[in-house]
Design an enzyme around this catalytic site. Structure first.
Site, short mmCIF file in Angstrom:
data_model
loop_
_atom_site.label_atom_id
_atom_site.label_comp_id
_atom_site.label_asym_id
_atom_site.label_seq_id
_atom_site.Cartn_x
_atom_site.Cartn_y
_atom_site.Cartn_z
CB SER A 1 -0.91 0.01 1.23
OG SER A 1 -1.84 -1.04 1.14
CB THR B 1 -0.21 -10.17 -12.98
OG1 THR B 1 -0.91 -10.16 -11.75
CG2 THR B 1 -1.02 -10.94 -14.03
CG LEU C 1 -1.09 1.36 -9.74
CD1 LEU C 1 -0.78 1.53 -8.26
CD2 LEU C 1 -1.07 -0.10 -10.11
CB ALA D 1 -4.82 -1.42 -13.76
NE ARG D 2 -5.52 1.30 -7.79
CZ ARG D 2 -4.77 2.11 -7.07
NH1 ARG D 2 -5.00 3.42 -7.09
NH2 ARG D 2 -3.80 1.63 -6.33
CD GLU E 1 -4.08 -2.84 -10.39
OE1 GLU E 1 -4.11 -1.62 -10.23
OE2 GLU E 1 -3.33 -3.41 -11.18
CB THR F 1 -6.17 -2.93 0.31
OG1 THR F 1 -6.07 -1.65 0.96
CG2 THR F 1 -4.79 -3.59 0.26
#
Lengths: 390, 257
Positions: A143, A169, A245, A248-249, A369, A371
């Site tokens: 985080s 990943t 991010l 992606a989120r 991605e 918490t």
């Protein structure tokens, strides 16, 4: 006017273009014919179905929202979201593969890379000829990525990397890793590290009980020397990886709906067929209460994702809006998977039904991605102006 | 090569068909409309042929505005343009439908025309044969293979015949070919294909502008749903007696053994 071929209680179809609906249908057909028949086998064996990569690439699923000049399909963000929804209805691991390729590898190269880097990598990644991964998280910094200890030191016309990344990943099968490290002044910079570079290794992390049909790896750098030309020139500080991010989120906010729908649809079908006390269990109030909750939350989640997508297309969204989409929809999917598993009773724990696989997958999605709690605090900071997590 | 495809939009085969209250036709509200599955083989074969021989693929559909969705699907697969003949308010039987389509085939001067061997909604399997007759070009249907000569003047096709035999037919172009399952594996529409489809032209014509109205040779007298399935028979008791009874039923009543 055509309709979405998925759970659509509030006629979301009426808010979509013909093209967006066609894209949802195309993605759904692909998942029905190519993903669902093979996914259990890969989940059982903990293998990624690599044979899907050229097929997905051929249909334009990789970097689908990138412009055509870089090999993308030029989708708007709503159509792209519907694609991730359908992919995750298949399996979170398949959606993760596409999210990483588009949002975490192609995006940073497209936004922060040199023209040469873009021209070389983007078409190859979109065509599935090369696979990429994204290394930000470290064993001790999840985080709090700003605390990363991976270092990059300039040495002549080279950069020398030292450190380790975790929970990456695609890592082991990736041809290129987008790696984030601090330079000597402590500034976060991005680097492209190719497979086979001396001092770079990407061992696979085994024994996962979640995202089993996806490759997860560690990345290690031991005096790993890369050419200076492999640095992303436009990436200047932690904001660069955080912007990836956000991309992606956004896909996850839609993807989670696919997981939720798969669980909901399985639960509805089961509740109508399963007979106990001489009637289908769907006729019992405690089951109906669960199904109603699921459909209501999925519907709310769809409206949230759709408006988020429209805002993203207009450029009026912020990362805080994306946080709410990811936070809410993944939570909904997680709850739906639990409820569906309860409705399925003992059958809910076997992979004859997709529910337990989704239930285990979504555990990863709940904490990766960003918490769930980090997203709560990001929104909390937006509301109050006070940062709670430092 | 100018390659024509005759494409019909039909209800998805999983649709539960309902009739209008007055039984004058289908209740269309809940129907999901799709490309006739045999026409998908036609689209795919046309696209493969274009990839080899060059040229363009034109989708020809007689149908109401909703049929555009299915035409766009074919354009997303890679076809180049469409011609929709609007049939709203027009009363056409198979014969007249074929007259209209044949007129388009003639006007467009197609080098070859692919169509499904039949449409799965009415299963008439008549229109493509009529079209070839009216357009005065030969036809073969159904075809399981398609191979064109290098000079693009004739095609060799394989046609299943009774007893599992295959008939190999050589046919001169232009011609009409009815496509059978197994001819190919229709491709998925790619995302860039879907994005491009919206910019591809679909010309619109009225059936009345193509042919003079004529007396219908076939009139639909009425519509009826198949009867509800009768309840099955259950045989109970000792295995030796049950089996005999079951065999008797299967032989004499169900006539399946």
């Amino acid at each position: 006017m055509s309709k979405l071929n998925c759970t659509d209680f509030y006629d979301i179809s009426a808010l979509l273009t013909e093209e967006e609906i066609m894209i949802q249908q195309a993605a759904r057909d692909f998942v029905d014919n190519e993903v669902l028949p093979i996914i259990n086998e890969h989940h059982r064996n903990a293998t990624f179905p690599k044979q899907l990569v050229p097929k997905m690439a051929g249909l334009g699923f990789l970097g689908a929202n990138f412009p055509a000049e870089y090999g993308g399909a030029g989708l708007n963000n709503v159509a792209y979201g519907l694609l991730t929804q359908e992919l995750e209805r298949g399996d979170s691991g398949i959606r993760s593969f596409c999210s990483v390729t588009g949002a975490l590898v192609m995006y940073p190269i497209w936004r922060y890379g040199s023209e040469e880097q873009k021209k070389y990598w983007l078409p190859k990644l979109a065509k599935g000829e090369k696979i990429g991964c994204f290394g930000l998280t470290e064993p001790d910094f999840g985080s709090n990525p700003g605390g990363m200890i991976t270092r990059a030191k300039k040495k002549g016309d080279k950069w020398v990397l030292n450190g380790a990344k975790m929970w990456i990943t695609n890592g082991t099968m990736a041809d290129v890793a987008v790696v984030w490290a601090k330079d000597e002044s402590g500034k976060v910079r991005g680097f492209l590290v190719e497979k086979g570079t001396k001092g770079f290794a990407a061992p696979e992390m085994k024994n996962k009980f979640s995202l089993r049909a996806s490759v997860t790896s560690e990345l290690t750098f031991n005096d790993c020397e890369i050419p200076a030309a492999n640095q992303l020139p436009g990436a200047d500080g932690l904001k660069a990886p955080l912007s990836c991010l956000t991309q992606a989120r956004y896909g996850i906010a839609w993807g989670a709906l696919g997981c939720a729908m798969a669980c909901y649809e399985a639960a509805v079908a089961y509740a109508k067929e399963r007979v106990q006390f001489d009637r289908p269990i769907g006729g019992f109030q405690l089951i109906q209460e669960k199904l109603t909750w699921m459909l209501t939350e999925i519907t709310k989640g769809q409206l949230l994702a759709l408006q988020l997508g429209r805002m993203k297309d207009k450029g009026t969204y912020t990362h805080t809006h994306v946080s709410m989409g990811k936070m809410n929809n993944v939570k909904v999917a997680r709850e739906c998977s639990h409820m569906a598993r309860e409705i399925l009773g003992a059958n809910g724990i076997t992979d004859e039904y997709p529910v337990i696989r989704h239930m285990m997958n979504i555990e990863s999605v709940y904490t990766y991605e960003g918490t769930h709690q980090m997203h709560q605090l990001i929104i909390g900071e937006h509301i109050t102006g006070i940062q709670a997590y430092r | 090569m100018k390659i024509g495809v005759l494409l019909k939009q039909v209800p998805d085969t999983e649709t539960r068909i309902k009739l209008k209250v007055d039984k004058s036709g289908l209740e269309e509200g809940d129907i999901k409309w799709v490309i006739n599955p045999f026409d998908e083989f036609a689209v795919e074969e046309a696209l493969r042929f274009k990839e080899k021989a060059g040229g363009e693929v034109v989708i020809v559909t007689l149908g109401p505005p909703r049929a555009v969705d299915s035409m766009r699907q074919a354009l997303a697969m890679g076809a180049d343009k469409g011609i929709r003949i609007d049939n709203v308010g027009a009363h056409l039987d198979l014969f007249m439908t074929a007259k209209v389509l044949a007129k388009v085939v003639e006007e467009e001067k197609f080098d070859i025309v692919f169509g499904g061997k039949q449409a799965v909604d009415d299963d008439c399997a008549a229109v493509i044969q009529y079209v070839s007759e009216f357009a005065n070009i030969p036809h073969v249907s159904p075809i399981e293979t398609f191979e064109c000569s290098s000079d693009l003047k004739k095609a060799t096709v394989q046609r299943p015949v009774a007893g599992g035999l295959k008939e190999i037919v050589e046919i001169e172009l232009p011609c009409v070919l009815g496509c059978e399952k197994g001819l190919n594996n229709p491709r998925y529409a790619s995302l860039p294909g879907i994005m491009k489809a919206k910019t591809k032209p679909i010309a619109e014509k009225k059936s009345a502008d193509l042919i003079a109205s004529g007396e219908l040779k076939v009139q639909t007298a009425g519509w009826a749903l198949p009867p509800e399935r009768a309840a099955g028979k259950k045989v109970e008791g000792e295995p030796e007696i049950v089996v005999d009874q079951l065999v008797k039923y299967l032989k004499e009543e169900a006539k399946v053994i």
